[in-house]
Design an enzyme around this catalytic site. Structure first.
Site, mmCIF file in Angstrom:
data_model
loop_
_atom_site.group_PDB
_atom_site.id
_atom_site.type_symbol
_atom_site.label_atom_id
_atom_site.label_comp_id
_atom_site.label_asym_id
_atom_site.label_seq_id
_atom_site.Cartn_x
_atom_site.Cartn_y
_atom_site.Cartn_z
ATOM 1 N N LYS A 217 -136.602 -27.330 -59.168
ATOM 2 C CA LYS A 217 -135.371 -27.423 -59.961
ATOM 3 C C LYS A 217 -134.280 -28.208 -59.231
ATOM 4 C CE LYS A 217 -136.554 -23.988 -63.277
ATOM 5 N NZ LYS A 217 -136.594 -22.610 -63.727
ATOM 6 N N ARG A 253 -143.050 -18.538 -59.925
ATOM 7 C CA ARG A 253 -143.539 -19.569 -60.852
ATOM 8 C C ARG A 253 -143.401 -20.916 -60.154
ATOM 9 N NH1 ARG A 253 -141.644 -22.904 -64.879
ATOM 10 N NH2 ARG A 253 -142.903 -22.995 -66.782
HETATM 11 N N1 HH2 Z 1 -138.433 -22.361 -65.970
HETATM 12 C C1 HH2 Z 1 -138.868 -23.312 -66.825
HETATM 13 C C2 HH2 Z 1 -139.704 -22.978 -67.897
HETATM 14 N N2 HH2 Z 1 -140.121 -21.709 -68.089
HETATM 15 N N3 HH2 Z 1 -140.141 -19.451 -67.404
HETATM 16 C C3 HH2 Z 1 -139.728 -18.486 -66.571
HETATM 17 N N4 HH2 Z 1 -140.133 -17.215 -66.743
HETATM 18 N N5 HH2 Z 1 -138.886 -18.754 -65.520
HETATM 19 C C4 HH2 Z 1 -138.425 -20.007 -65.272
HETATM 20 O O1 HH2 Z 1 -137.633 -20.197 -64.315
HETATM 21 C C5 HH2 Z 1 -138.845 -21.069 -66.143
HETATM 22 C C6 HH2 Z 1 -139.713 -20.744 -67.232
HETATM 23 C C7 HH2 Z 1 -138.433 -24.720 -66.622
HETATM 24 O O2 HH2 Z 1 -139.256 -25.380 -65.725
HETATM 25 P P1 HH2 Z 1 -140.486 -26.329 -66.125
HETATM 26 O O3 HH2 Z 1 -141.523 -25.569 -66.873
HETATM 27 O O4 HH2 Z 1 -140.959 -26.998 -64.904
HETATM 28 O O5 HH2 Z 1 -139.837 -27.455 -67.031
HETATM 29 P P2 HH2 Z 1 -139.700 -27.678 -68.610
HETATM 30 O O6 HH2 Z 1 -138.999 -26.540 -69.194
HETATM 31 O O7 HH2 Z 1 -138.918 -28.964 -68.694
HETATM 32 O O8 HH2 Z 1 -141.079 -27.810 -69.167
#
Ligand code: HH2
Length: 281
Positions: A217, A253
């Site tokens: 992030k 995660r």
């Molecule tokens: N962060 C993202 C998505 N889902 N779920 C949980 N439980 N906790 C988190 O911190 C979280 C999440 C965002 O990250 P990422 O999946 O890498 O990106 P994007 O939402 O752009 O797909």
């Protein structure tokens, strides 16, 4: 439901991120093709992920939502390919997507809206007995990073999650199957994100296992001095995950599973004599 969530996913467990999206902030489309996503999921499991978190909708700051039909079109081929082979969580706020994933064996629903996005999702979780992660988000992805403000971020996030936990339990979802997540980067400044980890005890006092997703992030790039950073490095992500684990987080995660599994195994051996004793001399 099987055992309580912390028995099924003991501290520390790594949840590998498989974004089947063209526009995720962190992996920007590398797994948009189902074949690539399946290969990533298999590699993450081989590298020690306790779960692979499959998602078909980006929630990065500024992103627009997608329809259930499009989300299903993205995730179903991946879920079908790994069904019965890998432990899966489904990153969705939509009941229809969750149900399809659970039918294909998904064990956990990871809902970044904490049951506010789709009124039908609580019923799906209650009927199926799936594990559930409830995450804090201020606002919605399209607008959430516009001037986030809190008087006391740790207690406000914990208060919100306590309400959502009560809502879920009142809807018939067993409390033993629920984990809580402070939602790093979801309507928070860099200072808020770091304060949430520093004061993770406030969230832990609700008595539920905590999930933390700091991986890649932007705050991790910005804390290193780049004010324009939109992602953080692997090393910075691992540092955040170890810090979160040491403050009591259970599920981390992460995109870079092997590095997280190795670092967390060492942190675990430091904090738990039994883990160190189980290793060869
Ligand atoms: N962060 C993202 C998505 N889902 N779920 C949980 N439980 N906790 C988190 O911190 C979280 C999440 C965002 O990250 P990422 O999946 O890498 O990106 P994007 O939402 O752009 O797909």
């Amino acid at each position: 439901m099987g055992p309580a969530i912390e028995a099924r996913f003991p501290r520390p467990s790594v949840m590998g991120v498989v974004n089947v999206t063209p526009d995720s902030f962190s992996d920007g489309g590398v797994n948009f093709d189902a074949v690539d996503a399946v290969a990533s999921a298999r590699r993450m499991a081989a590298d020690g992920a306790a779960l692979v978190d499959v998602g078909g909708e980006s929630t990065r700051p500024g992103s627009e939502s997608v329809s259930a039909a499009e989300e299903l079109r993205r995730v179903l081929p991946v879920l079908e390919a790994v069904a019965g082979e890998l432990p899966v969580s489904i990153d969705t706020a939509k009941a229809e997507v969750a149900r399809a994933a659970i039918d294909l064996g998904a064990e956990l629903v990871n809902d970044v809206t904490a049951l506010r996005g789709d009124p039908a999702l609580a019923d799906v979780a209650a009927e199926t007995g799936v594990y559930l992660c409830l995450m804090h988000m201020r606002g919605e992805p399209r607008t959430m990073q516009t001037h986030p403000r809190y008087d006391d971020v740790a207690s406000e996030v914990a208060g919100f999650l306590e309400d959502r936990l009560r809502f879920a339990v009142a809807g018939g979802i067993p409390e033993e199957g629920i984990a809580l997540d402070p939602g790093i980067g979801f309507g928070k400044t860099l200072q808020h994100n770091f304060e949430l980890l520093r004061r993770l005890d406030v969230l832990l006092s609700l008595g539920r296992p905590v999930v933390v997703g700091f991986s890649r992030k932007r705050s991790l790039g910005r804390v290193l001095g780049d004010p324009e950073a939109v992602t953080g490095s692997v090393a910075a992500s691992v540092g955040a995950a170890v810090a979160a684990y040491e403050r009591g987080a259970t599920i981390l995660r992460a995109h870079d599973v092997r590095e997280h599994v190795e670092a967390l195994a060492v942190a675990h051996a430091v904090s738990d004599a039994n883990a160190a004793a189980a290793a060869p001399p």
